[in-house]
Design an enzyme around this catalytic site. Structure first.
Site, PDB file in Angstrom:
ATOM      1  N   GLY A  14       0.865  -1.163  -0.009  1.00  0.00           N
ATOM      2  CA  GLY A  14      -0.076  -0.010   0.007  1.00  0.00           C
ATOM      3  C   GLY A  14       0.798   1.166   0.037  1.00  0.00           C
ATOM      4  N   ARG A  75       1.183  -5.327  -5.888  1.00  0.00           N
ATOM      5  CA  ARG A  75       1.106  -6.425  -4.891  1.00  0.00           C
ATOM      6  C   ARG A  75       1.656  -7.582  -6.078  1.00  0.00           C
ATOM      7  NH1 ARG A  75      -0.382  -4.601   0.260  1.00  0.00           N
ATOM      8  NH2 ARG A  75      -2.077  -2.952  -0.125  1.00  0.00           N
ATOM      9  N   CYS A  76       2.393  -8.281  -5.716  1.00  0.00           N
ATOM     10  CA  CYS A  76       3.103  -9.194  -6.590  1.00  0.00           C
ATOM     11  C   CYS A  76       3.366 -10.712  -5.970  1.00  0.00           C
ATOM     12  CB  CYS A  76       4.346  -8.754  -7.243  1.00  0.00           C
ATOM     13  SG  CYS A  76       5.398  -9.625  -8.224  1.00  0.00           S
ATOM     14  N   ASP A 106       5.192  -5.149   5.865  1.00  0.00           N
ATOM     15  CA  ASP A 106       5.915  -6.461   6.691  1.00  0.00           C
ATOM     16  C   ASP A 106       5.894  -7.493   5.232  1.00  0.00           C
ATOM     17  OD1 ASP A 106       2.875  -6.910   6.366  1.00  0.00           O
ATOM     18  OD2 ASP A 106       2.969  -8.059   8.184  1.00  0.00           O
ATOM     19  N   THR A 128       3.995   2.698   5.736  1.00  0.00           N
ATOM     20  CA  THR A 128       2.439   2.427   5.593  1.00  0.00           C
ATOM     21  C   THR A 128       1.731   3.371   6.610  1.00  0.00           C
ATOM     22  OG1 THR A 128       0.925   0.749   6.463  1.00  0.00           O
ATOM     23  CG2 THR A 128       2.995   0.277   7.257  1.00  0.00           C
ATOM     24  N   ASP A 130      -0.666   2.674   8.259  1.00  0.00           N
ATOM     25  CA  ASP A 130      -1.461   1.795   9.337  1.00  0.00           C
ATOM     26  C   ASP A 130      -0.648   1.695  10.561  1.00  0.00           C
ATOM     27  OD1 ASP A 130      -3.427   1.265   7.652  1.00  0.00           O
ATOM     28  OD2 ASP A 130      -2.509  -0.660   6.828  1.00  0.00           O
ATOM     29  N   ASP A 132       1.424  -0.370  11.724  1.00  0.00           N
ATOM     30  CA  ASP A 132       1.126  -1.877  12.220  1.00  0.00           C
ATOM     31  C   ASP A 132       2.293  -2.610  11.946  1.00  0.00           C
ATOM     32  OD1 ASP A 132       1.319  -2.027   9.188  1.00  0.00           O
ATOM     33  OD2 ASP A 132      -0.605  -3.360   9.182  1.00  0.00           O
ATOM     34  N   ARG A 174      -6.574  -1.387   8.938  1.00  0.00           N
ATOM     35  CA  ARG A 174      -6.589  -2.935   9.155  1.00  0.00           C
ATOM     36  C   ARG A 174      -6.736  -3.312  10.396  1.00  0.00           C
ATOM     37  NH1 ARG A 174      -2.379  -5.169   4.508  1.00  0.00           N
ATOM     38  NH2 ARG A 174      -0.713  -3.921   5.839  1.00  0.00           N
TER      39      ARG A 174
END
Ligand code: ADP
Length: 358
Positions: A14, A75-76, A106, A128, A130, A132, A174
């Site tokens: 993200g 995203r891969c 992460d 990020t 978030d 997180d 999230r």
């Protein structure tokens, strides 16, 4: 001391405000050391495809005030396969990329650790909104996204006050309640719901009734996107409906969603991004790799990625059999201390939110 021909840089997962500052800081720092920088377009997918651009201080002029990522992201899943990894390593070898800086969360760090073990020394930067990532107190992007969220809630407050309305705002984050908690505190929300702390819905509904009876006109409730009903649907919408039905207060629902990923990065995000990114280049030049930059108690430090990833699993109660086997008892104690620190942070914020929200 390692002499690199080229450092590659990518942004993955993200996007987050401040990622462009990381890119600029890596480019400027590397250039000052006589090292070239190459940008990988579109995260790990770009590394597999060989989608690269040369970066100089000219190409990164004027990017620090823009959110998103000038290198784009993706995203891969293919990158997590041995074949994908081999192709990525080939791209590095063909283009004289001796080391990588990978900005993301992460998942991105898992990619960076795999790259290191396939011969491309890599460093992770936590980008990020978030916040997180258990290893670090702070992730680049959080401050900007909270400020954007709070500005939106302020706008809602104005109209809520005029019309005696309540708005339930679902915010990002999230599984991590930090965006919700900071936003709730900063906007005086009457209730906040986060994944980490059990929510007493009946008490919140009673509080809303009491506040209305006491003459409170506008009210805000903040719910984290990571709170779900047992059937997997968002709790935020259910709570809005229940408030409407059980309090008689006019309740609306609002989801700012990805709008809080944009906006001009704040001073905090820019300065932390710049410090982490320049230190990442220093580390690579010192011959270190497989590290993630963290902010701990106000200081930028680096941590072993494997340690950071397992500490993250411990905090999120996702440890798998054997995860702790390669760590010393001291390291395991350090992980437990990090977990306790994160839990305490959330509980402290929750307490503040509960005490001022009326
Ligand atoms: P974030 O970095 O924000 O957590 P993701 O979890 O989507 O975002 O991860 C970003 C990317 O990192 C993935 O699309 C994938 O390319 C790579 N990645 C994730 N997990 C692994 C893994 N176990 N091994 C190698 N690469 C991974």
């Amino acid at each position: 001391m390692a002499k690199f021909r080229k450092i590659g840089i990518l942004t993955s997962g993200g996007d987050a405000p401040g990622m462009n500052v990381c890119v600029k800081a890596v480019v400027n720092k590397a250039e000052s050391l006589g090292i070239d920088v190459i940008g990988v377009v579109g995260g790990y997918a770009g590394l597999i495809k060989g989608d690269l651009i040369d970066l100089t201080h000219k190409s990164v002029a004027n990017v620090i005030s823009q959110s998103g990522t000038m290198l784009y992201s993706s995203r891969c899943p293919e990158f997590a396969t041995e074949e994908g990894m081999q192709r990525a390593v080939e791209t590095c070898q063909k283009n004289n990329i001796d080391a990588m800086v990978c900005i993301g969360g992460d998942g991105t760090f898992r990619g960076a650790t795999d790259l290191t073990f396939h011969g491309i020394p890599s460093i992770g930067l936590p980008g990020t909104i978030d916040n997180d990532i258990t290893a670090t107190d702070y992730t680049i992007g959080l401050d900007t996204s909270i400020n954007t969220t709070v500005r939106m809630i302020d706008n809602l407050r104005d109209t809520c006050e005029s019309h005696e309305r309540l708005v339930v705002v679902e915010v990002m984050g999230r599984d991590c309640g930090q965006i919700a908690l900071y936003s709730a505190i900063a906007s005086g929300a009457v209730a906040v719901v986060v994944p980490e702390v059990p929510f007493d819905e009946a008490a919140a509904i009673q509080k809303i009734k009491d506040l209305r009876e006491a003459g409170k006109r506008g009210m805000i409730v903040v719910v984290s996107e990571g709170v779900f009903n047992p059937d997997g649907t968002p709790y935020s919408e259910t709570l809005t409906q229940r408030i409407k039905e059980q309090t008689g207060v006019e309740a609306k629902f609002y989801r700012p969603a990805h709008t809080v990923r944009g906006g001009v990065p704040t001073m905090k995000d820019r300065t932390i991004a710049a410090e982490m990114a320049t230190k990442a280049v220093d580390l690579l030049v010192e011959g270190k790799s497989n590290r993630v930059m963290c902010q701990i108690d106000g200081k930028v430090v680096d941590m072993d990625i494997a340690f950071a990833l397992i500490a993250d699993r411990m905090y999120k109660n996702k440890l798998k059999d054997g995860d702790l086997d390669k760590f010393t008892p001291e390291q395991i104690e350090e992980m437990k201390a990090l977990k306790a620190k994160r839990e305490e942070e959330i509980l402290n914020l929750y307490k503040v939110a509960s005490e001022i929200g009326f």
